[in-house]
Scaffold this motif. Structure first.
Motif, mmCIF file in Angstrom:
data_model
loop_
_atom_site.group_PDB
_atom_site.id
_atom_site.type_symbol
_atom_site.label_atom_id
_atom_site.label_comp_id
_atom_site.label_asym_id
_atom_site.label_seq_id
_atom_site.Cartn_x
_atom_site.Cartn_y
_atom_site.Cartn_z
ATOM 1 N N MET A 63 1.189 2.441 -3.761
ATOM 2 C CA MET A 63 1.170 3.426 -2.672
ATOM 3 C C MET A 63 0.331 4.630 -3.070
ATOM 4 O O MET A 63 -0.462 5.136 -2.267
ATOM 5 C CB MET A 63 2.604 3.847 -2.333
ATOM 6 C CG MET A 63 2.730 4.582 -1.033
ATOM 7 S SD MET A 63 2.416 3.507 0.377
ATOM 8 C CE MET A 63 1.230 4.522 1.249
ATOM 9 N N ARG A 64 0.496 5.087 -4.321
ATOM 10 C CA ARG A 64 -0.294 6.240 -4.798
ATOM 11 C C ARG A 64 -1.791 5.941 -4.763
ATOM 12 O O ARG A 64 -2.593 6.815 -4.490
ATOM 13 C CB ARG A 64 0.121 6.644 -6.213
ATOM 14 C CG ARG A 64 1.375 7.490 -6.257
ATOM 15 C CD ARG A 64 1.612 8.082 -7.641
ATOM 16 N NE ARG A 64 1.813 7.076 -8.670
ATOM 17 C CZ ARG A 64 2.964 6.499 -8.956
ATOM 18 N NH1 ARG A 64 4.050 6.818 -8.280
ATOM 19 N NH2 ARG A 64 3.044 5.605 -9.915
ATOM 20 N N SER A 65 -2.157 4.681 -5.032
ATOM 21 C CA SER A 65 -3.578 4.321 -5.051
ATOM 22 C C SER A 65 -4.041 3.757 -3.702
ATOM 23 O O SER A 65 -5.180 3.306 -3.583
ATOM 24 C CB SER A 65 -3.861 3.328 -6.174
ATOM 25 O OG SER A 65 -3.177 2.116 -5.939
ATOM 26 N N HIS A 66 -3.168 3.785 -2.697
ATOM 27 C CA HIS A 66 -3.501 3.302 -1.349
ATOM 28 C C HIS A 66 -3.982 1.854 -1.370
ATOM 29 O O HIS A 66 -4.862 1.474 -0.615
ATOM 30 C CB HIS A 66 -4.547 4.201 -0.672
ATOM 31 C CG HIS A 66 -4.178 5.640 -0.687
ATOM 32 N ND1 HIS A 66 -3.208 6.161 0.139
ATOM 33 C CD2 HIS A 66 -4.624 6.662 -1.453
ATOM 34 C CE1 HIS A 66 -3.084 7.454 -0.108
ATOM 35 N NE2 HIS A 66 -3.930 7.782 -1.066
ATOM 36 N N ASP A 67 -3.364 1.025 -2.224
ATOM 37 C CA ASP A 67 -3.770 -0.359 -2.417
ATOM 38 C C ASP A 67 -2.785 -1.292 -1.713
ATOM 39 O O ASP A 67 -1.759 -1.674 -2.275
ATOM 40 C CB ASP A 67 -3.837 -0.664 -3.916
ATOM 41 C CG ASP A 67 -4.405 -2.025 -4.235
ATOM 42 O OD1 ASP A 67 -4.505 -2.875 -3.328
ATOM 43 O OD2 ASP A 67 -4.742 -2.245 -5.417
ATOM 44 N N ALA B 290 1.954 -3.880 4.490
ATOM 45 C CA ALA B 290 0.894 -4.147 3.508
ATOM 46 C C ALA B 290 0.065 -5.360 3.910
ATOM 47 O O ALA B 290 -1.171 -5.331 3.839
ATOM 48 C CB ALA B 290 1.496 -4.338 2.117
ATOM 49 N N ARG B 291 0.724 -6.423 4.343
ATOM 50 C CA ARG B 291 -0.010 -7.628 4.769
ATOM 51 C C ARG B 291 -0.924 -7.312 5.956
ATOM 52 O O ARG B 291 -2.069 -7.761 6.001
ATOM 53 C CB ARG B 291 0.954 -8.762 5.121
ATOM 54 C CG ARG B 291 1.611 -9.388 3.909
ATOM 55 C CD ARG B 291 2.494 -10.582 4.313
ATOM 56 N NE ARG B 291 3.269 -11.077 3.206
ATOM 57 C CZ ARG B 291 2.823 -11.887 2.262
ATOM 58 N NH1 ARG B 291 1.569 -12.287 2.277
ATOM 59 N NH2 ARG B 291 3.617 -12.303 1.284
ATOM 60 N N GLU C 225 -7.117 -1.719 6.276
ATOM 61 C CA GLU C 225 -6.688 -0.330 6.445
ATOM 62 C C GLU C 225 -5.902 0.130 5.222
ATOM 63 O O GLU C 225 -5.387 -0.693 4.466
ATOM 64 C CB GLU C 225 -5.781 -0.203 7.679
ATOM 65 C CG GLU C 225 -6.454 -0.530 8.982
ATOM 66 C CD GLU C 225 -5.471 -0.539 10.153
ATOM 67 O OE1 GLU C 225 -4.312 -0.086 9.986
ATOM 68 O OE2 GLU C 225 -5.867 -1.008 11.227
ATOM 69 N N ARG C 226 -5.792 1.439 5.082
ATOM 70 C CA ARG C 226 -4.931 1.996 4.036
ATOM 71 C C ARG C 226 -3.477 1.841 4.468
ATOM 72 O O ARG C 226 -3.178 1.952 5.651
ATOM 73 C CB ARG C 226 -5.257 3.469 3.802
ATOM 74 C CG ARG C 226 -6.546 3.672 3.066
ATOM 75 C CD ARG C 226 -6.998 5.122 2.994
ATOM 76 N NE ARG C 226 -5.923 6.074 2.797
ATOM 77 C CZ ARG C 226 -6.031 7.170 2.067
ATOM 78 N NH1 ARG C 226 -7.161 7.443 1.451
ATOM 79 N NH2 ARG C 226 -5.025 7.998 1.944
ATOM 80 N N PRO C 227 -2.578 1.633 3.537
ATOM 81 C CA PRO C 227 -1.171 1.389 3.902
ATOM 82 C C PRO C 227 -0.368 2.672 4.125
ATOM 83 O O PRO C 227 0.806 2.761 3.749
ATOM 84 C CB PRO C 227 -0.649 0.611 2.691
ATOM 85 C CG PRO C 227 -1.433 1.171 1.553
ATOM 86 C CD PRO C 227 -2.821 1.423 2.116
#
Length: 141
Positions: A50-54, A88-89, A96-98
């Motif tokens: 989440m911190r890395s928007h992955d 996320a999926r 897109e960013r989560p």
């Protein structure tokens, strides 16, 4: 949309918990220990992703936490992990960013730890239990 807080007794579906305990028998406490380890790792990975928007890095730990939580009757934790996994999926598919998962990730660690505490307390044979019914109580008067 903010998540409503989940209260203590609602954190665990005790029927599902007892069923898992019966099915796992003598392996129950060991497998609950694996849940502690795997769950902490999953929460760490979810927060890092989440911190890395992955979004892609959110999918597997959320999926793992969902399944393991539900195995022990930790339905609210499993439900939150499922929401994160689904967001996320979708984000992976749409590139897109989560960001929509953030509100669900916030508080995940606290929910995990509170749930784990209940599960482990119930599994511990040395924990004092409240007497059922009126056994051992004096009549008022």
């Amino acid at each position: 949309m903010m998540q409503a807080p989940v209260e203590g007794t609602q954190l665990v579906n005790w029927t599902a918990y007892q069923q898992a305990r019966a099915e796992l028998g003598g392996n129950f406490v060991r497998i609950l220990g694996y849940f502690r380890e795997d769950g902490m790792k999953a929460v760490d990975q979810i927060e890092a992703a989440m911190r890395s928007h992955d979004a892609a890095a959110l999918v597997l730990p959320a999926h793992t936490l969902k399944g393991e939580s539900r195995q022990f009757g930790a339905d609210p934790l499993g439900d939150r992990a499922e929401i994160i996994e689904n967001i996320a999926r979708h984000c992976v598919e749409t590139r897109e960013r989560p960001d929509a998962a953030l509100e669900h990730v916030v508080g995940m660690r606290k929910l995990f730890l509170e749930t784990l505490d209940l599960l482990e307390r119930e599994a511990n044979p040395l924990v004092m239990r409240k007497p059922q019914g009126g056994f051992g109580r004096r009549a008022a008067g």
